[in-house]
Design a protein around this motif. Structure first.
Motif, PDB file in Angstrom:
ATOM      1  N   CYS A 190       0.647   5.188   1.916  1.00 46.25           N
ATOM      2  CA  CYS A 190       0.819   5.288   2.596  1.00 46.25           C
ATOM      3  C   CYS A 190       0.383   6.769   3.614  1.00 46.25           C
ATOM      4  O   CYS A 190       1.508   7.022   4.401  1.00 46.25           O
ATOM      5  CB  CYS A 190       1.042   4.414   4.295  1.00 46.25           C
ATOM      6  N   TYR A 231       1.108  -0.978   0.102  1.00 42.12           N
ATOM      7  CA  TYR A 231      -0.116   0.446  -0.638  1.00 42.12           C
ATOM      8  C   TYR A 231       0.866   0.947  -0.215  1.00 42.12           C
ATOM      9  O   TYR A 231       1.635   1.418   0.852  1.00 42.12           O
ATOM     10  CB  TYR A 231      -0.674  -0.232   1.527  1.00 42.12           C
ATOM     11  N   GLY A 237       1.267   4.996  -6.109  1.00 38.29           N
ATOM     12  CA  GLY A 237       0.457   3.760  -6.834  1.00 38.29           C
ATOM     13  C   GLY A 237       0.477   3.280  -7.471  1.00 38.29           C
ATOM     14  O   GLY A 237       0.211   2.016  -8.059  1.00 38.29           O
ATOM     15  N   SER A 292      -7.884   8.600  -4.090  1.00 37.41           N
ATOM     16  CA  SER A 292      -7.205   7.128  -4.169  1.00 37.41           C
ATOM     17  C   SER A 292      -8.718   6.630  -4.895  1.00 37.41           C
ATOM     18  O   SER A 292      -7.859   5.889  -5.810  1.00 37.41           O
ATOM     19  CB  SER A 292      -6.902   6.597  -2.730  1.00 37.41           C
ATOM     20  N   TRP A 293      -9.745   7.376  -5.245  1.00 38.61           N
ATOM     21  CA  TRP A 293     -10.787   6.822  -5.951  1.00 38.61           C
ATOM     22  C   TRP A 293     -10.656   6.656  -6.969  1.00 38.61           C
ATOM     23  O   TRP A 293     -10.542   5.655  -8.008  1.00 38.61           O
ATOM     24  CB  TRP A 293     -12.246   6.953  -5.436  1.00 38.61           C
ATOM     25  N   CYS A 299      -1.571  -2.118  -3.971  1.00 43.03           N
ATOM     26  CA  CYS A 299      -2.725  -2.930  -4.018  1.00 43.03           C
ATOM     27  C   CYS A 299      -3.772  -2.189  -3.212  1.00 43.03           C
ATOM     28  O   CYS A 299      -5.361  -2.053  -3.350  1.00 43.03           O
ATOM     29  CB  CYS A 299      -2.771  -4.292  -3.164  1.00 43.03           C
ATOM     30  N   GLY A 300      -2.825  -0.695  -2.589  1.00 46.02           N
ATOM     31  CA  GLY A 300      -3.891  -0.022  -1.658  1.00 46.02           C
ATOM     32  C   GLY A 300      -3.706   0.900  -1.334  1.00 46.02           C
ATOM     33  O   GLY A 300      -2.367   1.329  -1.710  1.00 46.02           O
ATOM     34  N   TYR A 301      -4.459   2.065  -0.743  1.00 45.50           N
ATOM     35  CA  TYR A 301      -3.992   3.850  -0.009  1.00 45.50           C
ATOM     36  C   TYR A 301      -3.924   3.794   1.306  1.00 45.50           C
ATOM     37  O   TYR A 301      -5.671   3.626   0.838  1.00 45.50           O
ATOM     38  CB  TYR A 301      -4.724   4.560  -1.258  1.00 45.50           C
ATOM     39  N   LEU A 302      -4.038   3.433   1.507  1.00 47.88           N
ATOM     40  CA  LEU A 302      -4.432   3.698   3.012  1.00 47.88           C
ATOM     41  C   LEU A 302      -3.800   5.022   4.244  1.00 47.88           C
ATOM     42  O   LEU A 302      -2.647   5.549   4.283  1.00 47.88           O
ATOM     43  CB  LEU A 302      -3.310   2.950   4.367  1.00 47.88           C
ATOM     44  N   ASN A 303      -4.756   6.000   4.309  1.00 47.48           N
ATOM     45  CA  ASN A 303      -5.230   7.361   4.297  1.00 47.48           C
ATOM     46  C   ASN A 303      -4.246   7.283   5.840  1.00 47.48           C
ATOM     47  O   ASN A 303      -5.299   6.469   6.665  1.00 47.48           O
ATOM     48  CB  ASN A 303      -5.979   8.604   4.184  1.00 47.48           C
TER      49      ASN A 303
END
Length: 253
Positions: free
Chosen positions: A16, A14, A43, A79-80, A49-53
């Motif tokens: 972050c 991810y 990313g 991220s969307w 594979c992900g985005y963690l705010n």
């Protein structure tokens, strides 16, 4: 750089980023938007594979919850769908989707309050000078404060007033907690003002005037501490409150 290394190693990862609200009181809008945007770009480029705010509460978590809404909303937007939201009107988007304020006012207040960290002209990594004006021990702080002109401090006070002034024009932010949000932003502005006056107090060369100002600041801080306790408990569990307040009490002492 890190994304490329993870991708080369074949490891899922991810990105972050953070909201940049910690150690700031009112946030750091430009810094947050830069972090959130660059994380989305990196990313996508390297196959995250992900985005963690992330949102942190270092050294007492003095920022009110709505101070983080801008970072939450724009992290979600980038991220969307980055290409759709890269050039979004941040003030309007945050006002509509984070504060449910159709007037656009709350997004403007959050945006401008969040850029007050730049007003003094002292770049501090991972925080703001006004935050540290309330956290540093006085001997260290006085050295720093003398690098700031009184004119710059008064200009910062003017900027605080300009940033918070539109608050009264907001329609109905967040429905049921609209009044609480207004109280939280007003408190944020008062705390920033207190930091400015502490800088001016430290720069005062006349010992009598300095003592009088310090006494007045102590009275004001006692009231701020009482209000802070009430605002904390309006949203949060008691856990952590005493540690947070202890940092104000150290300043008071």
């Amino acid at each position: 750089a890190h994304g490329a290394q993870f991708a080369d190693a074949g490891l899922p990862f991810y990105v972050c980023p953070g909201t940049s609200r910690w150690c700031s009181i009112a946030g750091r809008t430009d810094n947050a938007l830069g972090n959130l945007l660059s994380a989305a770009e990196a990313g996508l480029r390297h196959g995250a594979c992900g985005y963690l705010n992330t949102d942190w509460g270092d050294r007492g978590h003095w920022q009110m919850l709505p101070v983080s809404y801008l970072g939450f909303a724009m992290g979600a937007a980038f991220s969307w769908c980055l290409e759709t939201n890269r050039d979004a009107d941040v003030r309007a988007v945050v006002s509509r989707f984070a504060f449910e304020d159709s007037s656009g006012t709350m997004g403007q207040v959050a945006y401008e309050m969040g850029n007050l960290y730049q007003a003094l002209g002292i770049p501090i990594g991972n925080g703001s000078a006004l935050f540290w004006a309330l956290q540093w021990p006085e001997d260290r702080f006085i050295i720093r404060s003398h690098s700031v002109s009184p004119e710059a401090v008064h200009a910062t006070l003017d900027a605080i007033e300009a940033a918070i002034a539109p608050l009264e024009n907001a329609t109905t932010p967040r429905g049921g907690d609209a009044d609480l949000i207004r109280c939280e932003f007003r408190f944020t502005a008062r705390l920033l003002r207190h930091a400015c006056f502490r800088i001016l107090m430290a720069q005062e060369s006349d010992a009598t005037r300095q003592a009088a100002t310090k006494a007045a600041l102590a009275v004001e801080l006692e009231a701020l501490i009482d209000e802070y306790r009430a605002l904390w408990l309006a949203r949060n569990r008691p856990g952590g409150l005493q540690d947070s307040v202890a940092r104000f009490e150290e300043l008071l002492a």
